[in-house]
Design a protein around this motif. Structure first.
Motif, mmCIF file in Angstrom:
data_model
loop_
_atom_site.group_PDB
_atom_site.id
_atom_site.type_symbol
_atom_site.label_atom_id
_atom_site.label_comp_id
_atom_site.label_asym_id
_atom_site.label_seq_id
_atom_site.Cartn_x
_atom_site.Cartn_y
_atom_site.Cartn_z
ATOM 1 N N ASP A 97 39.172 35.862 53.492
ATOM 2 C CA ASP A 97 39.453 35.532 52.095
ATOM 3 C C ASP A 97 39.845 36.805 51.359
ATOM 4 O O ASP A 97 39.214 37.856 51.555
ATOM 5 N N TYR A 98 40.847 36.732 50.493
ATOM 6 C CA TYR A 98 41.336 37.906 49.786
ATOM 7 C C TYR A 98 41.448 37.619 48.291
ATOM 8 O O TYR A 98 41.679 36.480 47.884
ATOM 9 N N ALA A 142 53.441 25.324 46.718
ATOM 10 C CA ALA A 142 54.214 26.257 47.542
ATOM 11 C C ALA A 142 53.335 26.988 48.549
ATOM 12 O O ALA A 142 53.762 27.241 49.680
ATOM 13 N N TRP A 143 52.118 27.308 48.126
ATOM 14 C CA TRP A 143 51.211 28.104 48.957
ATOM 15 C C TRP A 143 49.820 27.457 48.928
ATOM 16 O O TRP A 143 48.999 27.796 48.082
ATOM 17 N N PRO A 144 49.535 26.517 49.834
ATOM 18 C CA PRO A 144 48.269 25.779 49.812
ATOM 19 C C PRO A 144 47.025 26.660 49.933
ATOM 20 O O PRO A 144 45.944 26.252 49.491
ATOM 21 N N THR A 145 47.161 27.857 50.499
ATOM 22 C CA THR A 145 45.994 28.729 50.643
ATOM 23 C C THR A 145 45.759 29.601 49.419
ATOM 24 O O THR A 145 44.789 30.352 49.372
ATOM 25 N N VAL A 162 53.889 38.710 48.745
ATOM 26 C CA VAL A 162 52.501 38.884 49.183
ATOM 27 C C VAL A 162 52.124 37.836 50.219
ATOM 28 O O VAL A 162 51.559 38.153 51.278
ATOM 29 N N MET A 163 52.424 36.580 49.927
ATOM 30 C CA MET A 163 51.959 35.487 50.776
ATOM 31 C C MET A 163 52.682 35.422 52.110
ATOM 32 O O MET A 163 52.248 34.682 53.014
ATOM 33 N N THR A 164 53.762 36.163 52.278
ATOM 34 C CA THR A 164 54.452 36.233 53.569
ATOM 35 C C THR A 164 54.177 37.553 54.287
ATOM 36 O O THR A 164 54.793 37.840 55.316
ATOM 37 N N VAL A 207 43.605 32.929 49.447
ATOM 38 C CA VAL A 207 44.019 34.095 48.669
ATOM 39 C C VAL A 207 43.872 33.731 47.200
ATOM 40 O O VAL A 207 44.573 32.855 46.694
ATOM 41 N N PHE A 208 42.939 34.387 46.526
ATOM 42 C CA PHE A 208 42.694 34.136 45.110
ATOM 43 C C PHE A 208 43.533 35.104 44.280
ATOM 44 O O PHE A 208 43.507 36.317 44.516
#
Length: 211
Positions: A18-19, A126-129, A92-94, A104-105
């Motif tokens: 987790d970030y 777009a980014w479920p996490t 960031v997410m890639t 990722v918060f």
């Protein structure tokens, strides 16, 4: 948000995958070119900076700071807005380890680029996490990226003297690279308890003034 800084979410500890990302935009960074070169420090003389300058436009720096690992990821845009912020999120997410993270918060303020529920839904789709966490209004001082921006202003920007926007952008990218060579998270000590105690003192003061 303060719980996230302590690696907690809804009362449960964060896991190793987790970030927490603190993000915002630094707008209106000016490329000012001084009419004459600076004079460096000398015995008995401080550094001298020419006060006349030419304006070469402005840039915006979009910054994402990994709160617990001290890493900085940024993008540069002509101006702030929804699209530049989405480009930062995508970068960031890639990028590993965030691309493979469980969660990722994203801690953000209420700026127009990422304000309220209208910003949460597109990001989640777009980014479920990714989870967008908004600061209270007038609480940007609790966003750790603001500390990073102050360092950029002192270490990379001032005194402002850039021949053009490309030189300013190069300086920002160079700072980011240097910063990540030895990333160190901030020793953040202001907790949820500290905030509640501060609010109680303010309320007590207001009651005293109203009496």
């Amino acid at each position: 948000m303060l719980d996230l800084y302590e690696r907690l979410w809804e009362g449960e500890p964060l896991g190793p995958d987790d970030y927490v990302i603190s993000a915002d935009e630094k707008s209106q960074l000016q490329a000012l070119e001084r009419r004459h070169p600076d004079l460096d420090c000398a015995p008995g003389r401080t550094r001298r900076v020419e006060f006349e300058y030419q304006r070469h436009g402005t840039l915006a720096y979009m910054g994402a700071y990994d709160v617990h690992h001290g890493r900085l990821i940024g993008t540069i845009a002509e101006k702030t807005g929804i699209v530049p912020f989405e480009e930062l999120v995508t970068k960031v997410m890639t990028t590993e380890p965030y691309a493979s993270a469980r969660r990722v918060f994203w801690v953000v303020d209420n700026g127009s680029s990422h304000r309220g529920q209208p910003s949460i839904d597109p990001m989640t789709n777009a980014w479920p996490t990714a989870t967008l966490v908004h600061l209270p209004v007038h609480a940007s001082w609790l966003n750790q990226i603001e500390v990073v921006f102050s360092i950029i202003a002192r270490k990379a920007i001032r005194p402002v003297n850039f021949a053009d926007l490309d030189e300013l952008a190069e300086r920002l990218r160079g700072f980011e690279t240097r910063y990540n060579e030895d990333p160190r998270p901030f020793n953040w000590t202001f907790t949820r308890s500290d905030l509640l105690a501060l609010c109680e003192r303010i309320e007590a003061r207001q009651r005293t003034l109203a009496a």
